[in-house]
Design a protein around this motif. Structure first.
Motif, PDB file in Angstrom:
ATOM      1  N   ARG A  18       0.882  -1.167   0.000  1.00  0.00           N
ATOM      2  CA  ARG A  18       0.000   0.000   0.000  1.00  0.00           C
ATOM      3  C   ARG A  18       0.911   1.205   0.000  1.00  0.00           C
ATOM      4  N   ARG A  52     -10.746  -8.525   0.310  1.00  0.00           N
ATOM      5  CA  ARG A  52     -10.990  -8.023  -1.054  1.00  0.00           C
ATOM      6  C   ARG A  52     -10.183  -8.825  -2.066  1.00  0.00           C
ATOM      7  N   LEU A  57     -11.324  -8.639  -5.886  1.00  0.00           N
ATOM      8  CA  LEU A  57     -11.428  -7.203  -6.154  1.00  0.00           C
ATOM      9  C   LEU A  57     -10.056  -6.531  -6.205  1.00  0.00           C
ATOM     10  N   THR A  58      -9.144  -7.030  -5.369  1.00  0.00           N
ATOM     11  CA  THR A  58      -7.811  -6.447  -5.297  1.00  0.00           C
ATOM     12  C   THR A  58      -6.801  -7.491  -5.758  1.00  0.00           C
ATOM     13  N   TRP A  73     -20.287 -11.642  -0.870  1.00  0.00           N
ATOM     14  CA  TRP A  73     -19.421 -10.592  -0.338  1.00  0.00           C
ATOM     15  C   TRP A  73     -20.248  -9.633   0.507  1.00  0.00           C
ATOM     16  N   LYS A  77     -19.109  -1.352   3.296  1.00  0.00           N
ATOM     17  CA  LYS A  77     -20.165  -0.588   2.631  1.00  0.00           C
ATOM     18  C   LYS A  77     -21.196  -1.586   2.137  1.00  0.00           C
ATOM     19  N   GLU A  78     -22.441  -1.329   2.483  1.00  0.00           N
ATOM     20  CA  GLU A  78     -23.466  -2.348   2.243  1.00  0.00           C
ATOM     21  C   GLU A  78     -23.902  -2.434   0.785  1.00  0.00           C
ATOM     22  N   GLY A  79     -23.667  -1.367  -0.001  1.00  0.00           N
ATOM     23  CA  GLY A  79     -24.110  -1.400  -1.396  1.00  0.00           C
ATOM     24  C   GLY A  79     -25.585  -1.120  -1.555  1.00  0.00           C
TER      25      GLY A  79
ATOM     26  N   ALA B  77     -19.065   3.851  -6.127  1.00  0.00           N
ATOM     27  CA  ALA B  77     -17.819   3.611  -5.408  1.00  0.00           C
ATOM     28  C   ALA B  77     -17.995   3.949  -3.933  1.00  0.00           C
ATOM     29  N   GLY B  80     -20.541   1.208  -2.085  1.00  0.00           N
ATOM     30  CA  GLY B  80     -20.196  -0.212  -2.113  1.00  0.00           C
ATOM     31  C   GLY B  80     -20.861  -0.988  -3.241  1.00  0.00           C
ATOM     32  N   ASP B  83     -18.403  -2.592  -5.816  1.00  0.00           N
ATOM     33  CA  ASP B  83     -17.822  -3.885  -5.445  1.00  0.00           C
ATOM     34  C   ASP B  83     -18.759  -5.024  -5.851  1.00  0.00           C
ATOM     35  N   LEU B  86     -18.822  -5.551  -9.644  1.00  0.00           N
ATOM     36  CA  LEU B  86     -17.584  -6.163 -10.149  1.00  0.00           C
ATOM     37  C   LEU B  86     -17.570  -7.666  -9.905  1.00  0.00           C
ATOM     38  N   ALA B 220     -11.574   0.058  -7.763  1.00  0.00           N
ATOM     39  CA  ALA B 220     -11.906  -0.845  -6.659  1.00  0.00           C
ATOM     40  C   ALA B 220     -10.664  -1.508  -6.074  1.00  0.00           C
ATOM     41  N   ASP B 221      -9.564  -1.533  -6.829  1.00  0.00           N
ATOM     42  CA  ASP B 221      -8.356  -2.253  -6.388  1.00  0.00           C
ATOM     43  C   ASP B 221      -7.794  -1.639  -5.109  1.00  0.00           C
TER      44      ASP B 221
END
Lengths: 193, 221
Positions: A18, A52, A57-58, A73, A77-79, B77, B80, B83, B86, B220-221
Motif C-alpha cells: 500500500r 478483497r 477485487l484487489t 461478499w 459498505k453495504e451497497g 464507489a 459499495g 464492489d 464487479l 476498486a483495487d
C-alpha cells in the motif's frame, strides 16, 4: 452444495503493497467446506484488503490464489442506494443473480419486515447491515466473505447472524470473516495479520 | 452468460438517475440557462443568432451532459455497489454501458429533445430541418455520455471529481462537436458529416465501455 472436501479457496504467500509500505506478506490459508476462518489483526493490519483479494477485487502483489467456488461478499459498505428499500435491494440482486428466493421470507428472517419499504437513506446502520446479510440467503453459494459482520448489529442481530452462519457451516458452507470480538459460531482456524 | 445482471444494472441506474437529483431537470435547466445567456451576450440581431445558433446548442449540450455524469460511478464507489457489480461475473464493460445508457435515457435524451426549442429561440425556421437536427443532437449526445462516462469512471474515487471529468471528457467531445456542427451548417465538406457524426458515436459506444470497465476495476483495487 458440494460434498467433496477439496479446498474452496487455496491461497499461499499472499502479499500486498500500500503505497511504499508492505501491508502484509506470506499469508497462506486454505478453506474447505464447513470451515470458518476468522481473520484477526489490529486496525489497519490489512484484514479488509485480504478479504478483497479473496473476493477478486484487489490483485495481490505476490502469491498464488485459487478460488474454486462462487462467493457472497459483505463489505463495510453495504451497497444500498439511498432510494433503495430493503425489499427493492433484495429484489434487484435476486434479478441480477437469477435467484428465485422468497424475499418476504428473507426479510422476516432478518427481522426487517417493518423496515421493508423504508428507503435506504432513512435506514439505521443496523438495518442496512441486516439488508446486506439478506443477500446471503438469495442464492446458495459455498463461500461467504464477511468483513466485520457484527458491526452495528444489536444483540438480537448478532444472535440472528450467528444462527444464519452456523446453519451455513452445517450445510457444508464455509466462511472467512474479519472480526475483533469473539465469534458466536464454531471457528476452525484463526489467521492473524 | 446471462443478461440478467446487465438488465438489473440498467434498472438500478435508471431509478438512481431519477431519485438522485431531479433526473432530467437539472441538466435541462443548465442547457436552457446556458443557451439563453448567449442572445443576451451577443445581441438580438436575427442573422447573427441564426448563424451561431447550432454551434451554441452543441456547446450547451456538451456542457449540460457533464452535469449528471459525476453521479454515475462515484456514488457506486462510495456506497459499495461498485464492489457488488464487479463480482457478478458479467462483463464489467456491459454493466458500465448499461449504466451509461440508463443515465443517457434519463437525462441525455430529454436534453436532445429540448434542442429544437432552443433552435427556435435562435431564429431557426420551423421546418423539417429541426427534426433532422434533433436526430443529430440525439446521436451526438449519446457520444457525449459515453465519453463522459470514461471521465466519470476514471474519477470515481476522486472527491469533487466533477471538474476532472470535464477535463478528461471535453477533448474526447471534439470529433462529435466538429462533425455535428458541420452537418448542420452545410459548409464545405458537409456532405459526409452526418455519416461521420454517426461513426464517431458508434466508435464511442464500442470503445468507451472497455475504458470504463478498466477504470472501475482500478478504482476498486
Amino acid at each position: 452444495m458440494t460434498t467433496s472436501t477439496a479446498p474452496l479457496i487455496q491461497a499461499s504467500g499472499l502479499a500486498i503493497l500500500r503505497g511504499e509500505r508492505v501491508l502484509f506478506r506470506g499469508v497462506s490459508l486454505s478453506l474447505s467446506p464447513g470451515d470458518a476462518i476468522v481473520l484477526r489483526g489490529a486496525n489497519g493490519a490489512g484484514k479488509t484488503t485480504l478479504l478483497r483479494m479473496l473476493a477478486g477485487l484487489t490483485r495481490p502483489e505476490a502469491g498464488e490464489m485459487v478460488r474454486a467456488a462462487p462467493h457472497h461478499w459483505i463489505g463495510h459498505k453495504e451497497g444500498i442506494k439511498p432510494q433503495e428499500t430493503p425489499r427493492g435491494h433484495l429484489a434487484l440482486w435476486a434479478q441480477a443473480w437469477g435467484s428465485k428466493a422468497d424475499i418476504p421470507d428473507i426479510l422476516e428472517k432478518m427481522a426487517l419486515t417493518r423496515a421493508a419499504d423504508v428507503p435506504g437513506r432513512y435506514l439505521s446502520a443496523g438495518q442496512r447491515r441486516r439488508t446486506a446479510f439478506g443477500r446471503l440467503l438469495l442464492e446458495d453459494r459455498p463461500v461467504w466473505l464477511l468483513d466485520e459482520p457484527y458491526t452495528a448489529l444489536d444483540a438480537a442481530g448478532r444472535t440472528m447472524l450467528d444462527a444464519v452462519i452456523s446453519g451455513h457451516l452445517r450445510t457444508n458452507g464455509a466462511i472467512i470473516a474479519s472480526m475483533h470480538d469473539a465469534a458466536g459460531f464454531p471457528v476452525t482456524n484463526e489467521v492473524t495479520l | 452468460m446471462s443478461a440478467a445482471p446487465i438488465l438489473a444494472a440498467f434498472r438500478q441506474a435508471f431509478a438512481e438517475a431519477w431519485a438522485g437529483g431531479a433526473g432530467a431537470l437539472l441538466p435541462l435547466g443548465f442547457l436552457g440557462g446556458a443557451a439563453v445567456l448567449v442572445p443576451l451576450g451577443i445581441g438580438s440581431d436575427t442573422q447573427t443568432l441564426k448563424a451561431v445558433g447550432p454551434g451554441i446548442i452543441w456547446v450547451a449540450l456538451a456542457l449540460s451532459s457533464l452535469v449528471t455524469l459525476e453521479r454515475i460511478f462515484q456514488a457506486d464507489a462510495e456506497d459499495g455497489t461498485l464492489d457488488l457489480w464487479l463480482q457478478t461475473g458479467a462483463p464489467m464493460a456491459a454493466i458500465a454501458a448499461a449504466k451509461t445508457l440508463a443515465h443517457w435515457l434519463a437525462a441525455g435524451l430529454p436534453l436532445a429533445l429540448a434542442s429544437p426549442l432552443l433552435a427556435l429561440m435562435f431564429q431557426a425556421q420551423a421546418s423539417m430541418d429541426l427534426l433532422i437536427h434533433l436526430g443529430f443532437y440525439t446521436l451526438g449526445g449519446l457520444a457525449f455520455f459515453f465519453w463522459g462516462g470514461v471521465g466519470a469512471a476514471l474519477s470515481a474515487t476522486v472527491r469533487r471529481g466533477g471538474l476532472l471529468i470535464s477535463i478528461i471528457a471535453l477533448p474526447l467531445y471534439v470529433p462529435t462537436a466538429i462533425f455535428g456542427a458541420l452537418a448542420m451548417t452545410g459548409g464545405i465538406g458537409s456532405d459526409g458529416a452526418p455519416m461521420l457524426l454517426a461513426a464517431s458515436t458508434l466508435f464511442a459506444c464500442a470503445v468507451a465501455p472497455y475504458a470504463m470497465a478498466a477504470a472501475l476495476r482500478l478504482a476498486a483495487d
